[in-house]
Design an enzyme around this catalytic site. Structure first.
Site, PDB file in Angstrom:
ATOM      1  N   HIS A  99      -7.247   5.522   3.984  1.00 33.13           N
ATOM      2  CA  HIS A  99      -7.309   6.582   3.329  1.00 33.13           C
ATOM      3  C   HIS A  99      -6.208   6.921   2.233  1.00 33.13           C
ATOM      4  O   HIS A  99      -6.097   8.018   1.743  1.00 33.13           O
ATOM      5  CB  HIS A  99      -7.559   7.832   4.173  1.00 33.13           C
ATOM      6  CG  HIS A  99      -8.784   7.698   5.095  1.00 33.13           C
ATOM      7  ND1 HIS A  99     -10.175   7.493   4.374  1.00 33.13           N
ATOM      8  CD2 HIS A  99      -8.996   7.323   6.358  1.00 33.13           C
ATOM      9  CE1 HIS A  99     -11.032   7.346   5.347  1.00 33.13           C
ATOM     10  NE2 HIS A  99     -10.324   6.924   6.624  1.00 33.13           N
ATOM     11  N   ARG A 100      -5.017   6.355   2.479  1.00 37.86           N
ATOM     12  CA  ARG A 100      -3.932   6.551   1.602  1.00 37.86           C
ATOM     13  C   ARG A 100      -4.275   6.425   0.258  1.00 37.86           C
ATOM     14  O   ARG A 100      -3.875   7.364  -0.719  1.00 37.86           O
ATOM     15  CB  ARG A 100      -2.751   5.580   1.943  1.00 37.86           C
ATOM     16  CG  ARG A 100      -1.548   5.801   1.162  1.00 37.86           C
ATOM     17  CD  ARG A 100      -0.408   4.832   1.660  1.00 37.86           C
ATOM     18  NE  ARG A 100       0.298   5.119   2.915  1.00 37.86           N
ATOM     19  CZ  ARG A 100       0.249   4.457   3.810  1.00 37.86           C
ATOM     20  NH1 ARG A 100      -0.300   3.342   3.670  1.00 37.86           N
ATOM     21  NH2 ARG A 100       0.579   4.944   4.967  1.00 37.86           N
ATOM     22  N   ALA A 101      -5.162   5.491  -0.239  1.00 38.41           N
ATOM     23  CA  ALA A 101      -5.443   5.561  -1.682  1.00 38.41           C
ATOM     24  C   ALA A 101      -6.128   6.852  -2.353  1.00 38.41           C
ATOM     25  O   ALA A 101      -5.671   7.461  -3.400  1.00 38.41           O
ATOM     26  CB  ALA A 101      -6.422   4.422  -2.149  1.00 38.41           C
ATOM     27  N   ASP A 118       0.768  -1.288  -0.020  1.00 39.94           N
ATOM     28  CA  ASP A 118      -0.048   0.013   0.062  1.00 39.94           C
ATOM     29  C   ASP A 118       0.799   1.346  -0.102  1.00 39.94           C
ATOM     30  O   ASP A 118       0.478   2.307  -0.444  1.00 39.94           O
ATOM     31  CB  ASP A 118      -0.904   0.013   1.160  1.00 39.94           C
ATOM     32  CG  ASP A 118      -1.759   1.187   1.237  1.00 39.94           C
ATOM     33  OD1 ASP A 118      -2.481   1.426   0.109  1.00 39.94           O
ATOM     34  OD2 ASP A 118      -1.949   1.753   2.420  1.00 39.94           O
TER      35      ASP A 118
END
Length: 668
Positions: A283-285, A202
């Site tokens: 929420h990194r995406a 990720d």
């Protein structure tokens, strides 16, 4: 390992690459915005991955650096400079150099990557001095890691941390250093060789899945261009010089435009909606997708981000983050009106149709089901010929990653599963020891041991005097593979209710996981009156899957023969590789019906199980294939207790639980 200062090769021009649009776009976006967060390239070998990375470095303009600075600090950016460059101020001299490209080998140690204590300077001056690692050398450049999925996880974690923050913090060997480490991280991998942990996966901003060109015309173009380049590199570079310059100018223009790109509220909502539909974790995406869309808009010369920019870059942002949506809960079917007592084990065998490899029922003689015929053969004592049936392999499932505890023994080998102590110098330095066996000096611990006695020792012009009793060595640990032996019940009772289909699916899942973790596997099947080593110890998942798919079912249950054969195989492997960690996985209902010595089959199996625990002292796992009902005997659980093994039921074969139990056993 190569750095930009040593690189003298003639690089294939980036503009001359054919196809691989996602790969090219992802690299170009990182050239525009190095803070994107790194790129992962998944795909086949020979698809221009390394060529593209080196070609990108040629597109980047030469950079001004502080002369003599090991981190290539920018003289005009004091906020991101190292401590020495900030202290020097305006007195700093400026030099020019090409963008550094560091190729990180899979065998790189943590000391070499993050930096370590400078032994020579420490001995001369008596003060701790720091030697920058590869991340310091790659500051403001590129780190390229081929087969990054084979790199130790803790090194990948350190690389991704620095790539995201632009800073490398070193706290080791009595030193504390913080220095700039702003680099573009590019990693390549072949998914067949195993994946990266989801937590690390990720952290890569973009991911490109690439394959060889399927268009014959494109393949011809690749061949011709490469042949021309190899025969006359200078002429080929001259031919593409104009295109290369156009790309450089476009990158420079996009860099200037990047801070000016505007994002509307509707774009934020669109990004959030896309990430929710992809079922991403966290929420990194969302953050990365916004950053990538802004960079793409700047590359295209847009003043504001459009939904088209987001849609075009979203596949590369979500490719490695997308998850399956949760399955809706299904209500249990209504029982039939005539439902009575639960079926017995014999009823299951009589009613369950056997399956052929194409998953179709196969009728036995006179219309009898093969399971019923196999049970009849078992009860007849083998007087009738046994009908063997080959079952299809069930659907494999994903295997959870559970980190096992550290092994206390010193072992050798390589792999990616169990963490163990090692006597080689390739492992990770975890602590120091007074034992002097491997000539692996722990300088920090040696200096600390000698420091209290310096006033009493004759210096003779030396800053530090070290005596023999002060010397400490490093104790290291690394990951190794294991030897996993499957002992499979292939008797007629395994045909009931698709037991063998589910069992084969679970075995295949563990075989694939073992292949990715560099384990060796073997398989024994027992049926009729004997046990057979179907698959000798191997690293080939293809051979294992072939043996599994061709495994027939039928006849009695010679459980003792299977356990005895397992002991023989494990003893042979321990003689060849004493440092190996074996684990035995028994898949059976435990109902032994054939003895080796003519006595009670079950009593004989109990004695053999006790011998495994006493003589081998290895990790074992028993998978109980018996269907649980009112007549369940629990023989498999009893055998597991005698062997000192964990035990799970047939229902757990359909989930990740079996793999978790195996991994837990590897830690014992």
């Amino acid at each position: 390992m190569q750095t930009a200062t040593k690189q003298q090769r003639t690089t294939y021009p980036f503009a001359a690459l054919v196809g691989q649009e996602d790969l090219q776009l992802g690299l170009l976006l990182h050239a525009v915005n190095p803070r994107l967060g790194g790129m992962l390239i998944r795909g086949e070998k020979g698809t221009a991955k390394s060529t593209a990375v080196r070609g990108l470095a040629e597109l980047l303009p030469v950079m001004e650096t502080v002369q003599g600075c090991p981190y290539h600090c920018d003289p005009r950016e004091s906020g991101t400079a190292c401590e020495e460059c900030r202290t020097a101020g305006s007195s700093r001299k400026i030099s020019v150099m090409p963008v550094p490209v560091v190729e990180l080998p899979v065998s790189a140690t943590e000391d070499r990557v993050v930096g370590s204590l400078d032994f020579e300077q420490t001995m001369k001056t008596g003060r701790r001095a720091f030697t920058p690692g590869l991340m310091g050398e790659a500051n403001r450049g590129i780190i390229y890691v081929d087969e990054i999925n084979l790199l130790d996880d803790h090194i990948v974690d350190v690389l991704l941390d620095a790539a995201g923050s632009g800073i490398n913090v070193v706290e080791r060997e009595g030193i504390s250093v913080t220095h700039p480490a702003g680099f573009i991280l590019v990693g390549t991998m072949n998914p067949e060789e195993g994946d990266i942990r989801p937590q690390l996966l990720d952290r890569f901003a973009l991911c490109a899945d690439i394959t060889g060109e399927a268009d014959p015309h494109a393949r011809v173009k690749i061949i011709k261009r490469r042949e021309t380049f190899d025969l006359a590199p200078a002429d080929f570079l001259a031919e593409w010089r104009t295109k290369q310059q156009e790309l450089r100018e476009k990158i420079a223009a996009a860099k200037k435009k990047l801070p000016q790109v505007v994002v509307a509220d509707t774009v934020y909502e669109y990004i959030g909606d896309l990430c929710m539909k992809a079922c991403v974790a966290g929420h990194r995406a969302d953050v990365v997708l916004l950053r990538a869309a802004v960079t793409l808009a700047a590359w295209r010369g847009h003043g504001r981000v459009t939904p088209g920019d987001v849609a075009d870059i979203a596949p590369m942002v979500l490719a490695h983050r997308r998850r399956q949506p949760p399955q809706p809960e299904q209500q249990a079917p209504e029982p039939p009106p005539d439902a009575g007592e639960p079926p017995t084990e014999q009823d299951e065998q009589q009613q369950a149709p056997e399956r052929r490899p194409d998953n179709r029922p196969e009728a036995g003689p006179a219309g009898e089901a093969p399971g019923q015929q196999a049970e009849a053969d078992k009860q007849a004592g083998g007087s009738q010929p046994v009908k063997e049936v080959v079952y299809a392999i069930g659907t494999p499932f994903a295997v959870k990653r559970v980190a096992p505890d550290r092994d206390r023994l010193v072992r050798r080998g390589s792999g990616r599963r169990s963490r163990t102590r090692t006597d080689s110098r390739a492992g990770r330095y975890v602590k120091s020891t007074c034992r002097r066996e491997r000539n692996d000096l722990a300088l920090d611990a040696t200096i600390r041991a000698a420091a209290p006695f310096q006033r009493r020792r004759r210096q003779n012009g030396r800053a530090l005097v070290i005596e023999k009793g002060d010397i400490r060595e490093k104790e290291r640990e690394k990951r190794i593979g294991n030897f996993i032996l499957f002992v499979v019940d292939a008797s007629g009772s395994m045909g009931a209710r698709q037991r063998m289909v589910e069992t084969k699916g679970a075995i295949l899942s563990l075989l694939l996981d073992a292949y990715q973790k560099r384990d060796r596997v073997a398989m024994i099947a027992f049926r009729g009156t004997q046990a057979e080593l179907l698959l000798p110890p191997t690293n080939s998942v293809e051979l294992a899957q072939k043996s599994l798919s061709e495994l027939p079912v039928g006849g009695k249950t010679p459980l003792t023969a299977g356990l005895v054969k397992a002991m023989e195989v494990i003893r042979q492997q321990l003689k060849r590789s004493p440092h190996m960690r074996p684990i035995l996985i028994l898949l059976s209902d435990g109902k032994a019906t054939a003895a080796m010595a003519g006595g009670s089959p079950l009593a004989e199996a109990r004695l053999t199980a006790a011998s495994i625990r006493e003589e081998l002292d290895i990790a074992c796992l028993v998978v109980d294939t018996e269907k649980k009902d009112l007549l369940s005997l629990g023989i498999a659980q009893e055998l597991a207790a005698i062997m000192g093994a964990k035990c799970c039921t047939i229902d757990q074969l359909k989930t990740d639980s079996l793999a978790g139990l195996v991994r837990a056993q590897l830690a014992t």
